[in-house]
Scaffold this motif. Structure first.
Motif, PDB file in Angstrom:
ATOM      1  N   ASP A   1    -116.138 -75.575 116.998  1.00 36.54           N
ATOM      2  CA  ASP A   1    -115.550 -75.602 118.468  1.00 36.54           C
ATOM      3  C   ASP A   1    -114.385 -76.923 118.467  1.00 36.54           C
ATOM      4  OD1 ASP A   1    -114.805 -75.124 121.179  1.00 36.54           O
ATOM      5  OD2 ASP A   1    -116.437 -75.767 121.958  1.00 36.54           O
ATOM      6  N   LEU A   2    -113.454 -76.861 119.554  1.00 38.96           N
ATOM      7  CA  LEU A   2    -112.621 -78.125 119.634  1.00 38.96           C
ATOM      8  C   LEU A   2    -113.462 -79.263 120.311  1.00 38.96           C
ATOM      9  CD1 LEU A   2    -109.938 -79.567 120.093  1.00 38.96           C
ATOM     10  CD2 LEU A   2    -109.851 -78.817 122.299  1.00 38.96           C
ATOM     11  N   ASP A   3    -113.330 -80.361 120.108  1.00 36.62           N
ATOM     12  CA  ASP A   3    -113.919 -81.764 120.538  1.00 36.62           C
ATOM     13  C   ASP A   3    -113.673 -81.695 121.943  1.00 36.62           C
ATOM     14  OD1 ASP A   3    -115.484 -84.066 121.223  1.00 36.62           O
ATOM     15  OD2 ASP A   3    -115.055 -84.945 119.494  1.00 36.62           O
ATOM     16  N   PHE A   4    -114.059 -80.814 123.009  1.00 38.25           N
ATOM     17  CA  PHE A   4    -113.725 -81.008 124.275  1.00 38.25           C
ATOM     18  C   PHE A   4    -113.993 -82.275 124.956  1.00 38.25           C
ATOM     19  CE2 PHE A   4    -113.346 -76.202 123.755  1.00 38.25           C
ATOM     20  CZ  PHE A   4    -112.046 -76.172 124.245  1.00 38.25           C
ATOM     21  N   ALA A   5    -115.242 -83.047 124.686  1.00 38.24           N
ATOM     22  CA  ALA A   5    -115.402 -84.170 125.334  1.00 38.24           C
ATOM     23  C   ALA A   5    -114.144 -85.194 124.985  1.00 38.24           C
ATOM     24  CB  ALA A   5    -116.659 -84.702 124.777  1.00 38.24           C
TER      25      ALA A   5
ATOM     26  N   LEU B   1    -116.579 -80.078 114.816  1.00 34.01           N
ATOM     27  CA  LEU B   1    -115.812 -80.224 115.904  1.00 34.01           C
ATOM     28  C   LEU B   1    -114.253 -80.613 115.588  1.00 34.01           C
ATOM     29  CD1 LEU B   1    -118.137 -82.261 118.285  1.00 34.01           C
ATOM     30  CD2 LEU B   1    -117.478 -79.992 118.728  1.00 34.01           C
ATOM     31  N   LEU B   2    -113.468 -79.822 115.844  1.00 32.69           N
ATOM     32  CA  LEU B   2    -112.048 -80.009 115.584  1.00 32.69           C
ATOM     33  C   LEU B   2    -111.528 -81.299 116.360  1.00 32.69           C
ATOM     34  CD1 LEU B   2    -110.777 -76.344 115.226  1.00 32.69           C
ATOM     35  CD2 LEU B   2    -111.824 -77.718 113.512  1.00 32.69           C
ATOM     36  N   ALA B   3    -110.803 -82.021 115.742  1.00 38.97           N
ATOM     37  CA  ALA B   3    -110.468 -83.162 116.487  1.00 38.97           C
ATOM     38  C   ALA B   3    -109.005 -82.862 117.374  1.00 38.97           C
ATOM     39  CB  ALA B   3    -109.839 -84.389 115.653  1.00 38.97           C
ATOM     40  N   PRO B   4    -108.816 -83.305 118.837  1.00 37.88           N
ATOM     41  CA  PRO B   4    -108.005 -82.834 119.586  1.00 37.88           C
ATOM     42  C   PRO B   4    -106.756 -83.759 119.420  1.00 37.88           C
ATOM     43  CG  PRO B   4    -109.489 -84.120 120.885  1.00 37.88           C
ATOM     44  CD  PRO B   4    -109.969 -84.086 119.088  1.00 37.88           C
TER      45      PRO B   4
ATOM     46  N   PHE C   1    -117.515 -75.641 127.023  1.00 33.97           N
ATOM     47  CA  PHE C   1    -116.391 -76.403 126.815  1.00 33.97           C
ATOM     48  C   PHE C   1    -116.054 -76.964 128.283  1.00 33.97           C
ATOM     49  CE2 PHE C   1    -114.948 -72.402 128.717  1.00 33.97           C
ATOM     50  CZ  PHE C   1    -113.856 -72.607 129.401  1.00 33.97           C
ATOM     51  N   ALA C   2    -116.340 -76.329 129.489  1.00 33.65           N
ATOM     52  CA  ALA C   2    -115.853 -77.029 130.585  1.00 33.65           C
ATOM     53  C   ALA C   2    -116.656 -78.264 131.047  1.00 33.65           C
ATOM     54  CB  ALA C   2    -116.079 -75.883 131.759  1.00 33.65           C
ATOM     55  N   GLU C   3    -117.985 -78.285 130.838  1.00 33.24           N
ATOM     56  CA  GLU C   3    -118.599 -79.409 131.107  1.00 33.24           C
ATOM     57  C   GLU C   3    -118.487 -80.451 130.337  1.00 33.24           C
ATOM     58  OE1 GLU C   3    -121.682 -79.734 132.985  1.00 33.24           O
ATOM     59  OE2 GLU C   3    -121.783 -77.657 133.856  1.00 33.24           O
ATOM     60  N   ARG C   4    -118.223 -80.203 128.826  1.00 34.79           N
ATOM     61  CA  ARG C   4    -117.935 -81.405 128.005  1.00 34.79           C
ATOM     62  C   ARG C   4    -116.720 -82.050 128.153  1.00 34.79           C
ATOM     63  NH1 ARG C   4    -117.610 -80.003 123.040  1.00 34.79           N
ATOM     64  NH2 ARG C   4    -117.731 -77.529 123.164  1.00 34.79           N
ATOM     65  N   THR C   5    -115.681 -81.056 128.528  1.00 38.51           N
ATOM     66  CA  THR C   5    -114.361 -81.914 128.833  1.00 38.51           C
ATOM     67  C   THR C   5    -114.458 -82.882 130.010  1.00 38.51           C
ATOM     68  OG1 THR C   5    -113.244 -79.712 128.169  1.00 38.51           O
ATOM     69  CG2 THR C   5    -111.945 -81.178 129.559  1.00 38.51           C
ATOM     70  N   ILE C   6    -115.132 -82.377 131.102  1.00 40.59           N
ATOM     71  CA  ILE C   6    -115.208 -83.440 132.291  1.00 40.59           C
ATOM     72  C   ILE C   6    -115.903 -84.572 132.041  1.00 40.59           C
ATOM     73  CG2 ILE C   6    -117.056 -82.064 133.360  1.00 40.59           C
ATOM     74  CD1 ILE C   6    -114.164 -83.944 134.951  1.00 40.59           C
TER      75      ILE C   6
ATOM     76  N   ILE D   1    -119.006 -70.247 118.478  1.00 37.41           N
ATOM     77  CA  ILE D   1    -117.663 -70.813 118.881  1.00 37.41           C
ATOM     78  C   ILE D   1    -117.956 -71.333 120.360  1.00 37.41           C
ATOM     79  CG2 ILE D   1    -115.263 -70.390 119.256  1.00 37.41           C
ATOM     80  CD1 ILE D   1    -114.939 -68.442 117.363  1.00 37.41           C
ATOM     81  N   GLY D   2    -118.471 -72.715 120.005  1.00 32.28           N
ATOM     82  CA  GLY D   2    -118.733 -73.304 121.310  1.00 32.28           C
ATOM     83  C   GLY D   2    -120.144 -74.262 120.973  1.00 32.28           C
ATOM     84  N   LEU D   3    -120.385 -74.850 122.011  1.00 35.03           N
ATOM     85  CA  LEU D   3    -121.488 -75.838 121.799  1.00 35.03           C
ATOM     86  C   LEU D   3    -122.565 -76.005 122.737  1.00 35.03           C
ATOM     87  CD1 LEU D   3    -121.554 -78.214 119.206  1.00 35.03           C
ATOM     88  CD2 LEU D   3    -120.764 -79.771 120.761  1.00 35.03           C
ATOM     89  N   PRO D   4    -123.894 -75.541 122.370  1.00 38.85           N
ATOM     90  CA  PRO D   4    -124.552 -75.632 123.381  1.00 38.85           C
ATOM     91  C   PRO D   4    -125.380 -77.050 123.649  1.00 38.85           C
ATOM     92  CG  PRO D   4    -125.753 -74.737 121.399  1.00 38.85           C
ATOM     93  CD  PRO D   4    -124.389 -75.111 121.273  1.00 38.85           C
TER      94      PRO D   4
END
Length: 337
Positions: free
Chosen positions: A157-161, A319-322, A195-200, A144-147
């Motif tokens: 995971d959620l598509d945090f990007a 990746l789940l669409a936000p 998740f934090a890196e991909r969001t920003i 649950i997460g993306l390396p």
């Protein structure tokens, strides 16, 4: 205690037939299977876990690796864990939780001992130290997460990007040009948590296309920490009119400090959050937000790990669409003086 022999006698079949119905190792006629299953239900028979594991070479257990850290928002991780355990039961599986920060050692222990048939890993880092051993083990697993590199892995995971991009797009559409991002605690970025890196990254990329200036500041979620972070932001960028928050514990301190500074939300400052739905709707201001779909991620992870146990699925990235929901915390950028 009801035994397998009791079930066989009640159903009028041999003990081996009952065993075959339970294990699925041989084809049994529909009529006989129905009779055995009815006897199991009426007698309340529960197969002995140890014997069943020996017979099937399965433990019917999924190991959930969920390191509990002080810098993570524990309620959402707990929600995911509960949803995993609940959904796993629909497959007849139980969940063994490993909450320590053991890293590769935990993978080695599970893979080498046969404690579990499969693993689900949370709190995934871009360069996660658990992954080389996980790939080598051959044990069915889902992240649950993306390396950074997903080769040989199944990830949900959620598509945090895209979540970050949606936040930038929403504020740009309201006329904001200077935005600040209040991120997770510094330790989360030091570990390079995915998740934090991909969001920003997603937010910055979309902001460049839209002509927004972005200031990103990690922060602890306490009131004192937020007071320092907010003062720093307004000193560096006094023209900021929009905030994106990816730090659940920082939400209420931020809203309180903005009121204290006589900055009205959303008239003076718009606030958008990436957070669980309950955080967005239960605060002092109902937040425009991109929801973190904890239960949906958990269900996808369990479904995929079960498919891998049964040999029905290869590696994939889901990746789940936000979705961004507009509420009371965002509005048009204030007119410049």
């Amino acid at each position: 205690m009801v035994t397998l022999a009791d079930v066989a006698q009640h159903a009028g079949v041999s003990a081996s037939t009952v065993s075959y119905v339970l294990s699925g190792k041989r084809t049994i006629s529909a009529l006989t299977r129905e009779r055995v299953e009815r006897s199991i239900a009426e007698l309340g028979y529960h197969p002995n876990a140890g014997a069943r594991a020996l017979a099937s070479s399965r433990s019917n257990i999924i190991a959930l690796m969920m390191p509990l850290r002080m810098d993570m928002y524990v309620p959402v991780m707990t929600e995911i864990a509960i949803a995993i355990a609940t959904h796993a039961r629909t497959y007849g599986y139980d969940v063994l939780m490993l909450t320590g920060e053991e890293g590769p050692e935990a993978v080695h222990r599970v893979a080498g001992s046969g404690l579990a048939d499969a693993m689900i890993l949370m709190d995934v880092e871009l360069e996660d130290a658990r992954l080389p051993l996980l790939r080598q083990s051959g044990r069915p697993a889902v992240l649950i997460g993306l390396p950074a590199v997903t080769t040989g892995l199944t990830c949900v995971d959620l598509d945090f990007a895209e979540a970050g991009a949606l936040c930038a797009e929403h504020l740009a559409g309201l006329g904001h040009r200077e935005i600040a991002v209040i991120g997770e605690a510094p330790a989360v970025y030091e570990r390079r948590t995915g998740f934090a890196e991909r969001t920003i990254d997603g937010l910055r990329a979309r902001a460049r296309l839209l002509g927004l200036r972005v200031l990103h500041r990690p922060s602890e979620g306490s009131y004192a920490a937020m007071a320092g972070t907010l003062a720093q932001i307004f000193t560096e960028r006094p023209e900021v009119t929009g905030f994106v928050v990816q730090n659940e514990t920082a939400v209420e301190p931020l809203l309180g400090l903005l009121r204290q500074n006589r900055r009205a939300v959303p008239e003076d400052i718009s606030v958008v959050a990436v957070c669980p739905e309950q955080v967005a709707v239960q605060g002092s201001v109902r937040l425009t937000s991109v929801a973190v779909p904890a239960r949906e991620m958990a269900r996808h992870a369990v479904d995929r790990v079960m498919s891998k146990i049964e040999g029905r699925a290869g590696d994939e990235v889901v990746l789940l669409a936000p979705e961004l929901t507009v509420r009371a915390s965002s509005g048009p950028a204030p007119l410049s003086d």
